[in-house]
Design a protein around this motif. Structure first.
Motif, PDB file in Angstrom:
ATOM      1  N   LEU A  28       0.833  -1.207   0.000  1.00 19.98           N
ATOM      2  CA  LEU A  28       0.000   0.000   0.000  1.00 19.98           C
ATOM      3  C   LEU A  28       0.865   1.254   0.000  1.00 19.98           C
ATOM      4  O   LEU A  28       0.557   2.237  -0.689  1.00 19.98           O
ATOM      5  N   ALA A  29       1.966   1.219   0.756  1.00 21.39           N
ATOM      6  CA  ALA A  29       2.860   2.377   0.825  1.00 21.39           C
ATOM      7  C   ALA A  29       3.491   2.660  -0.536  1.00 21.39           C
ATOM      8  O   ALA A  29       3.602   3.822  -0.953  1.00 21.39           O
ATOM      9  N   ALA A  30       3.912   1.609  -1.235  1.00 22.25           N
ATOM     10  CA  ALA A  30       4.511   1.797  -2.557  1.00 22.25           C
ATOM     11  C   ALA A  30       3.497   2.371  -3.542  1.00 22.25           C
ATOM     12  O   ALA A  30       3.831   3.231  -4.364  1.00 22.25           O
ATOM     13  N   GLY A  31       2.251   1.918  -3.454  1.00 23.93           N
ATOM     14  CA  GLY A  31       1.216   2.461  -4.326  1.00 23.93           C
ATOM     15  C   GLY A  31       0.950   3.926  -4.051  1.00 23.93           C
ATOM     16  O   GLY A  31       0.778   4.725  -4.974  1.00 23.93           O
ATOM     17  N   VAL A  35       1.541   7.861  -6.297  1.00 22.42           N
ATOM     18  CA  VAL A  35       0.613   8.987  -6.380  1.00 22.42           C
ATOM     19  C   VAL A  35       1.281  10.265  -5.861  1.00 22.42           C
ATOM     20  O   VAL A  35       1.117  11.354  -6.427  1.00 22.42           O
ATOM     21  N   ALA A  36       2.047  10.136  -4.777  1.00 22.99           N
ATOM     22  CA  ALA A  36       2.683  11.301  -4.165  1.00 22.99           C
ATOM     23  C   ALA A  36       3.810  11.863  -5.024  1.00 22.99           C
ATOM     24  O   ALA A  36       4.045  13.083  -5.029  1.00 22.99           O
ATOM     25  N   GLU A  37       4.494  11.000  -5.767  1.00 20.83           N
ATOM     26  CA  GLU A  37       5.664  11.439  -6.529  1.00 20.83           C
ATOM     27  C   GLU A  37       5.332  12.532  -7.549  1.00 20.83           C
ATOM     28  O   GLU A  37       6.018  13.560  -7.597  1.00 20.83           O
ATOM     29  N   PRO A  38       4.295  12.377  -8.379  1.00 24.31           N
ATOM     30  CA  PRO A  38       3.984  13.470  -9.322  1.00 24.31           C
ATOM     31  C   PRO A  38       3.509  14.743  -8.639  1.00 24.31           C
ATOM     32  O   PRO A  38       3.688  15.839  -9.181  1.00 24.31           O
ATOM     33  N   ILE A  39       2.907  14.633  -7.441  1.00 23.08           N
ATOM     34  CA  ILE A  39       2.507  15.840  -6.705  1.00 23.08           C
ATOM     35  C   ILE A  39       3.744  16.635  -6.315  1.00 23.08           C
ATOM     36  O   ILE A  39       3.808  17.860  -6.495  1.00 23.08           O
ATOM     37  N   ALA A 205       4.811  15.399   0.147  1.00 24.16           N
ATOM     38  CA  ALA A 205       4.764  14.358  -0.883  1.00 24.16           C
ATOM     39  C   ALA A 205       6.158  13.819  -1.193  1.00 24.16           C
ATOM     40  O   ALA A 205       6.371  12.607  -1.257  1.00 24.16           O
ATOM     41  N   LEU A 206       7.125  14.728  -1.376  1.00 20.73           N
ATOM     42  CA  LEU A 206       8.494  14.295  -1.670  1.00 20.73           C
ATOM     43  C   LEU A 206       9.078  13.492  -0.511  1.00 20.73           C
ATOM     44  O   LEU A 206       9.719  12.455  -0.713  1.00 20.73           O
TER      45      LEU A 206
END
Length: 418
Positions: A28-31, A35-39, A205-206
């Motif tokens: 779940l964390a990897a998923g 999502v957080a990476e492009p933010i 996010a980063l």
């Protein structure tokens, strides 16, 4: 909570959340990280889009401000020459000392590898060519193309030539162009403030992505970064004492006693401008007359930032070290030039805004990824203490040195008194 405090809190919260999530529910964390990476990338892009217009505007207005200051007379010109010498010396200190410090106190290889793998979107930009191509490319054939392709050094060269041409214009035309670029500068600072206002979201996010992929190694790496960059600034801070001793013939103990109150104000405010009254009192304690101190010291606060080149270039070198970018002599030369030239233009803008606008051009000119700056800006509050201490100390030392042999700075002879 201040803006810097909110961003720092977001960094810690994101790292902790990522580390815990990776241990409790790895899948779940990897998923969530995808999502957080492009933010985080969108936030970095928003910061990056202001770099070129702001750097150009700051250089034009900075050169214009320096030219105006030089009109104050020989004392002002002498101060400007010393400012330029010290700024280039500061950049050279970073080019020598930062790699040395990283060799003596290396970041653990496992932590560096984990962090490189965590920030998977990073890629070198603005590759530095060989010596011949480097020299030929310093003068751009098309400044617009240079700006579009992130060729920062050629763009800086064109902007410097343009700025020096502007100050040769008549008063009306000069004021028109300078006001135009000042308006661009102010508009870009408003945009940066908007971007920094949502900074906690981007940093969260980063940091979450780094926490998931790098684990607790991220905390140790950020602490290591803070210590290395702060150490380079400490060198310039300490250099104020020999400058006062040999440049102004002021004993070290006397200089220290006069400087201590302004150092306390610098630590509490993290602002050279707010420390100006305390610095003026320090020059008075050192026996510097009000007239020359009133010319040189405000100039130093307005257009001189001694720790800028050394600490800004140290950040770029650290990121290069972090991501395994080979620091060739040409890369270091490009970084020294960018660090020394862009610093004068960045004086007087907010710390977090100047962090991006001052360091990103150095990274681009060296072919170093700029994406890590999104994380490093969150811990800038700690190195910024040393930035302010060093700037305040060097401002007082420079003022004492410049005024020592001036007619305004020397005591009157008995004949003159009579």
């Amino acid at each position: 909570m201040s803006k810097a405090g909110r961003i720092l809190f977001a960094l810690v919260a994101g790292l902790v959340l990522g580390i815990v999530a990776a241990r409790v529910a790895p899948g779940l964390a990897a998923g969530a990280a995808t999502v957080a990476e492009p933010i985080g990338a969108l936030w970095l892009n928003a910061l990056q889009m202001t770099i070129v217009p702001l750097v150009v505007a700051l250089l034009v207005t900075g050169i214009a401000a320096s030219a105006e200051a030089a009109k104050a007379g020989r004392l002002a010109v002498k101060a400007l020459v010393l400012f330029v010498i010290l700024l280039w010396s500061s950049a050279l200190v970073a080019a020598v000392m930062t790699p040395l410090l990283l060799d003596l106190f290396p970041l653990p290889a496992a932590a560096a590898t984990a962090l490189r793998q965590a920030l998977t979107t990073t890629a070198p930009v603005g590759q530095v060519p060989g010596f011949g191509d480097f020299v030929r490319g310093i003068v751009p054939t098309n400044p617009v193309t240079a700006a579009a392709s992130d060729a920062i050094l050629p763009l800086i060269v064109f902007t410097l030539v343009f700025a020096f041409a502007v100050i040769r214009l008549g008063p009306t035309q000069r004021r028109l162009i300078v006001d135009f670029f000042k308006a661009i500068e102010n508009a870009m600072l408003i945009v940066i403030n908007w971007v920094l206002w949502i900074g906690p979201v981007g940093v969260l996010a980063l940091a979450y992505v780094v926490g998931v992929r790098a684990g607790s190694a991220a905390f140790g790496a950020l602490l290591h970064y803070v210590l290395i960059v702060t150490a380079t600034g400490t060198i310039v801070w300490l250099a104020a004492w020999p400058l006062a001793l040999f440049g102004a013939r002021i004993p070290l103990g006397r200089f220290t006693r006069a400087l201590l109150p302004s150092q306390a104000v610098a630590l509490s405010t993290q602002s050279s401008l707010a420390t100006l009254p305390a610095m003026l009192k320090a020059t008075d304690r050192l026996g510097i007359p009000v007239a020359p101190a009133g010319i040189v010291l405000p100039m130093a606060v307005a257009i001189f930032r001694a720790t800028g080149p050394v600490m800004n270039l140290a950040v770029a070198i650290y990121v290069a070290y972090w991501f395994g970018v080979d620091l060739t002599p040409m890369r270091l030369a490009a970084g020294v030039a960018a660090a020394a030239v862009t610093t004068m233009g960045a004086v007087g803008i907010p710390g977090q805004a100047s962090f991006i606008t001052s360091i990103a051009p150095i990274c681009i000119s060296m072919g170093v990824p700029i994406e890590p700056l999104g994380l490093l800006i969150a811990v800038e509050t700690l190195p910024d203490l040393m930035r302010t201490l060093g700037n305040v100390s060097m401002d007082v030392a420079v003022t004492a040195t410049v005024t020592r042999n001036s007619d305004l700075g020397r005591a009157p002879t008995p004949e003159e008194t009579a």
